[in-house]
Design a protein around this motif. Structure first.
Motif: not given
Length: 347
Positions: A54-64, A219-224, A268-271
């Motif tokens: 991940l280019w931005e820590e924790g941002n799984y729907s961002g740049k990766r 959509v990103n984690l936290g916006n379900e 890592d993270k997914y539901p």
């Protein structure tokens, strides 16, 4: 000039050459996605956990950048591959270029040397649609008539094409996209399938009455946003973009769970990984698709079973399809031979 027997050459295949070799052939993609799921169940595939940079820590729907690998040892093919697939959601917006691009390297079993470096962008998109459609083929109600699609981007093109091949009773497609024009263009592009397309003004319309639902959004984690009340009894949902369904929807809206590869529960993270790690769901509650294909396990036992399906993309499906494309390309004289070395340096 004669090649030394120690020379290693690698075939470079551009995206255009991969397409010429069959990358857009959905029937082939579906065939090998199903074969790989079967080979996985028969222990003929080795596939480690995937790695996300991940280019931005924790941002799984961002740049990766996703890094995947697989090894196939079936009767039909013995080949290994490493795949890299970067993703940047801003590419389509800022540059009018694809969000993701994939590249795959194929390796020879005997020497371990690479023999092909190829574009995997098309195969990666098509096999995602094929994987969800395969889930529907084995887990959705065969008489499913309404398909609901949230998000109308590239991946949904693959979803509707693959689903049209395996689910024969679809009559209506309900579309929702934050950009209504994109949904309208999508409907226009696929009208030749003969379905009735309904452009929905909100997400609930697209989800709540549909027999099969595919979510492919940013959509990103936290916006379900999908609650349990929207899950139609007896429906099949493939949660492609991961963070669309609230935990309550997954845990209470569905009573059956299926995924293409359970090792991914350690990723890592997914539901489903989060729910099993937190103890809200047991790994044994989740069925692996390959076991359903072999007939060792049944997923849908009644018309009322509501099934939540997860495909995280088995790299072996890219590997098998890319190998077939490579074979087709070789037969047609496509590609550029690139030298790895003439004589290996023994440092």
């Amino acid at each position: 000039m004669s090649h030394s027997n120690k020379e290693v050459n690698v075939l470079w295949l551009s995206q255009e050459e991969c397409i010429e070799g069959g990358a857009k052939d959905m029937d082939m993609i579906l065939e090998y996605v199903e074969k790989v799921n079967l080979w996985l169940a028969e222990d003929k595939v080795v596939e480690p956990e995937l790695l996300h940079l991940l280019w931005e820590e924790g941002n799984y729907s961002g740049k990766r950048i996703g890094v995947h690998a697989a090894l196939i040892r079936s009767e039909e093919m013995r080949v290994a591959a490493v795949k890299g697939i970067p993703s940047n959601p801003m590419n389509p917006i800022e540059r009018q270029t694809p969000r993701s691009n994939g590249m795959i390297i194929l390796y020879n079993e005997n020497t371990g040397y690479p023999f092909a470096v190829m574009d995997d962008t098309i195969v990666s998109a098509l096999r995602t649609g094929a994987s969800s459609a395969l889930g529907a083929k084995y887990c959705a109600r065969p008489d499913s008539e309404i398909l609901g699609m949230v998000g109308c981007g590239v991946i949904q093109n693959a979803h509707i094409e693959a689903t049209s091949r395996v689910m024969k009773n679809i009559k209506t497609v309900r579309l929702y996209d934050v950009d209504k024009e994109r949904a309208e263009k999508f409907a226009s592009k696929w009208k030749h399938l003969g379905y009735t397309f309904e452009i929905c003004s909100d997400v609930e319309e697209a989800v709540a009455q549909s027999d099969i639902v595919y979510t492919a959004t940013n959509v990103n984690l936290g916006n379900e946003y999908i609650p349990k009340e929207w899950i139609k009894k007896g429906s099949f949902h493939s949660g492609v973009s991961m963070w669309d369904h609230k935990d309550e929807a997954i845990l209470q809206g569905f009573n059956k769970y299926c995924m293409d590869y359970k090792l991914r529960l350690n990723d890592d993270k997914y539901p489903l990984s989060e729910l099993t790690k937190s103890g809200q769901m047991d790994q044994s509650d989740i069925i692996e698709l390959g076991q359903v294909i072999t007939g060792d396990t049944v997923c849908r036992e009644s018309e009322d079973d509501s099934i939540f399906f997860v495909t995280l993309g088995i790299c072996a499906t890219d590997t098998a399809n890319s190998y077939r494309i490579y074979q087709n390309a070789k037969e047609r004289g496509l590609g550029t031979e690139v030298k790895l070395w003439s004589e290996p340096a023994m440092y």
